[in-house]
Design a protein around this motif. Sequence first.
Motif, PDB file in Angstrom:
ATOM      1  N   MET A   1       0.939  -1.267   0.523  1.00 35.37           N
ATOM      2  CA  MET A   1       0.192   0.592  -0.287  1.00 35.37           C
ATOM      3  C   MET A   1       0.744   0.984   0.467  1.00 35.37           C
ATOM      4  N   LEU A   2       1.965   1.217   0.936  1.00 36.08           N
ATOM      5  CA  LEU A   2       2.888   2.294   0.756  1.00 36.08           C
ATOM      6  C   LEU A   2       3.856   2.856  -0.655  1.00 36.08           C
ATOM      7  N   ARG A   3       3.608   1.345  -0.879  1.00 39.85           N
ATOM      8  CA  ARG A   3       5.076   1.635  -2.290  1.00 39.85           C
ATOM      9  C   ARG A   3       3.842   2.037  -3.637  1.00 39.85           C
ATOM     10  N   VAL A   4       2.221   1.912  -2.953  1.00 43.16           N
ATOM     11  CA  VAL A   4       1.775   2.887  -4.338  1.00 43.16           C
ATOM     12  C   VAL A   4       1.406   3.802  -4.067  1.00 43.16           C
ATOM     13  N   ALA A   5       1.083   4.270  -2.985  1.00 42.44           N
ATOM     14  CA  ALA A   5       0.733   5.400  -2.853  1.00 42.44           C
ATOM     15  C   ALA A   5       2.042   6.249  -2.890  1.00 42.44           C
ATOM     16  N   GLU A   6       2.944   6.114  -2.746  1.00 39.82           N
ATOM     17  CA  GLU A   6       4.067   7.517  -3.191  1.00 39.82           C
ATOM     18  C   GLU A   6       4.341   6.983  -4.636  1.00 39.82           C
ATOM     19  N   LEU A   7       3.400   5.954  -5.005  1.00 33.00           N
ATOM     20  CA  LEU A   7       3.969   6.228  -6.630  1.00 33.00           C
ATOM     21  C   LEU A   7       3.058   7.000  -7.216  1.00 33.00           C
ATOM     22  N   VAL A   8       1.461   7.154  -6.412  1.00 35.00           N
ATOM     23  CA  VAL A   8       0.546   7.173  -6.915  1.00 35.00           C
ATOM     24  C   VAL A   8       1.005   9.339  -6.547  1.00 35.00           C
ATOM     25  N   ARG A   9       1.369   9.573  -5.873  1.00 32.72           N
ATOM     26  CA  ARG A   9       1.852  10.760  -4.745  1.00 32.72           C
ATOM     27  C   ARG A   9       3.103  11.275  -6.294  1.00 32.72           C
ATOM     28  N   HIS A  10       3.742  10.698  -6.246  1.00 31.09           N
ATOM     29  CA  HIS A  10       4.743  11.204  -7.582  1.00 31.09           C
ATOM     30  C   HIS A  10       4.188  11.474  -8.951  1.00 31.09           C
ATOM     31  N   ALA A  11       3.503  10.782  -9.411  1.00 32.35           N
ATOM     32  CA  ALA A  11       2.704  10.676 -10.599  1.00 32.35           C
ATOM     33  C   ALA A  11       1.349  12.388 -10.790  1.00 32.35           C
ATOM     34  N   MET A  12       0.902  12.571  -9.361  1.00 33.73           N
ATOM     35  CA  MET A  12       0.110  13.282  -8.987  1.00 33.73           C
ATOM     36  C   MET A  12       0.708  14.389  -9.037  1.00 33.73           C
ATOM     37  N   SER A  13       2.026  14.845  -8.199  1.00 33.84           N
ATOM     38  CA  SER A  13       3.284  15.943  -8.119  1.00 33.84           C
ATOM     39  C   SER A  13       4.076  16.225  -9.657  1.00 33.84           C
ATOM     40  N   GLU A  14       3.895  15.240 -10.657  1.00 37.22           N
ATOM     41  CA  GLU A  14       4.401  15.410 -12.175  1.00 37.22           C
ATOM     42  C   GLU A  14       3.259  16.470 -12.805  1.00 37.22           C
ATOM     43  N   LEU A  15       1.841  15.369 -12.552  1.00 39.52           N
ATOM     44  CA  LEU A  15       0.788  16.181 -13.013  1.00 39.52           C
ATOM     45  C   LEU A  15       0.561  17.471 -13.100  1.00 39.52           C
ATOM     46  N   LEU A  16       0.290  18.073 -11.482  1.00 38.62           N
ATOM     47  CA  LEU A  16       0.307  19.023 -11.516  1.00 38.62           C
ATOM     48  C   LEU A  16       1.461  20.642 -11.942  1.00 38.62           C
ATOM     49  N   THR A  17       2.566  19.427 -11.528  1.00 37.95           N
ATOM     50  CA  THR A  17       3.704  20.407 -11.607  1.00 37.95           C
ATOM     51  C   THR A  17       4.580  21.030 -13.209  1.00 37.95           C
ATOM     52  N   ARG A  18       3.759  19.704 -14.503  1.00 36.52           N
ATOM     53  CA  ARG A  18       3.913  20.520 -15.797  1.00 36.52           C
ATOM     54  C   ARG A  18       2.335  20.807 -15.893  1.00 36.52           C
ATOM     55  N   SER A  19       1.757  21.158 -15.928  1.00 37.90           N
ATOM     56  CA  SER A  19       0.223  21.958 -15.197  1.00 37.90           C
ATOM     57  C   SER A  19      -0.260  21.534 -16.513  1.00 37.90           C
ATOM     58  N   ASP A  20      -0.702  19.752 -16.575  1.00 37.61           N
ATOM     59  CA  ASP A  20      -1.557  18.802 -17.509  1.00 37.61           C
ATOM     60  C   ASP A  20      -2.881  19.915 -17.257  1.00 37.61           C
ATOM     61  N   ILE A  21      -2.870  20.223 -16.325  1.00 33.98           N
ATOM     62  CA  ILE A  21      -4.749  20.311 -15.612  1.00 33.98           C
ATOM     63  C   ILE A  21      -5.159  21.788 -16.454  1.00 33.98           C
ATOM     64  N   ALA A  22      -5.649  21.992 -17.166  1.00 32.67           N
ATOM     65  CA  ALA A  22      -6.143  23.656 -17.950  1.00 32.67           C
ATOM     66  C   ALA A  22      -7.645  23.976 -17.225  1.00 32.67           C
ATOM     67  N   ASP A  23      -7.074  24.262 -16.087  1.00 31.30           N
ATOM     68  CA  ASP A  23      -8.593  24.959 -15.216  1.00 31.30           C
ATOM     69  C   ASP A  23      -7.749  26.091 -14.702  1.00 31.30           C
ATOM     70  N   PRO A  24      -8.393  27.440 -14.391  1.00 29.12           N
ATOM     71  CA  PRO A  24      -8.354  28.877 -13.912  1.00 29.12           C
ATOM     72  C   PRO A  24      -8.116  28.726 -13.372  1.00 29.12           C
ATOM     73  N   ALA A  25      -8.552  27.718 -11.963  1.00 31.63           N
ATOM     74  CA  ALA A  25      -8.364  27.694 -10.854  1.00 31.63           C
ATOM     75  C   ALA A  25      -7.062  27.312 -10.074  1.00 31.63           C
ATOM     76  N   LEU A  26      -6.356  26.277 -11.398  1.00 32.51           N
ATOM     77  CA  LEU A  26      -4.938  25.891 -10.767  1.00 32.51           C
ATOM     78  C   LEU A  26      -3.911  26.689 -11.422  1.00 32.51           C
ATOM     79  N   GLU A  27      -4.147  27.604 -11.991  1.00 33.42           N
ATOM     80  CA  GLU A  27      -3.383  28.491 -13.253  1.00 33.42           C
ATOM     81  C   GLU A  27      -1.985  29.643 -12.611  1.00 33.42           C
TER      82      GLU A  27
END
Length: 135
Positions: free
Chosen positions: A1-27
Amino acid sequence: MLRVAELVRHAMSELLTRSDIADPALEGKVVTVPDVRMSPDLKLATVYVMPLGGDNVADCLAALDRHKKFLRGEIARRVNLRFAPEVRFKADPSFDYGGKIDALLNLPKVKQDIEANRESEPLAGAVDHPAEKGE
């Protein structure tokens, strides 16, 4: 569980860092992902997020909820799991908890106790070695 949680955390961080989400509230906002908790069956990921400075947490959570399907698909693609976990977003409570601890440590009574404790204890690292005493 911890390993998968850390992988998901890294994936989410990368998605937010690269601004892959086009939303004015996050720009233009830096959003941290300090923790992810997985359910025992790995089908639910609770992602704790906090915008830098703690501003507009509700807007950030609402924006992430609007893009939940996209994020779920991207996480599944990057983490390579049998099932794509359902994603739930919550504000990270650890920053508030840290603020409460700081406020407690700054109370006059607590400061007085800390200072009294420091005066009664020897300095850290000051150890009497037999070689120094000439023994």
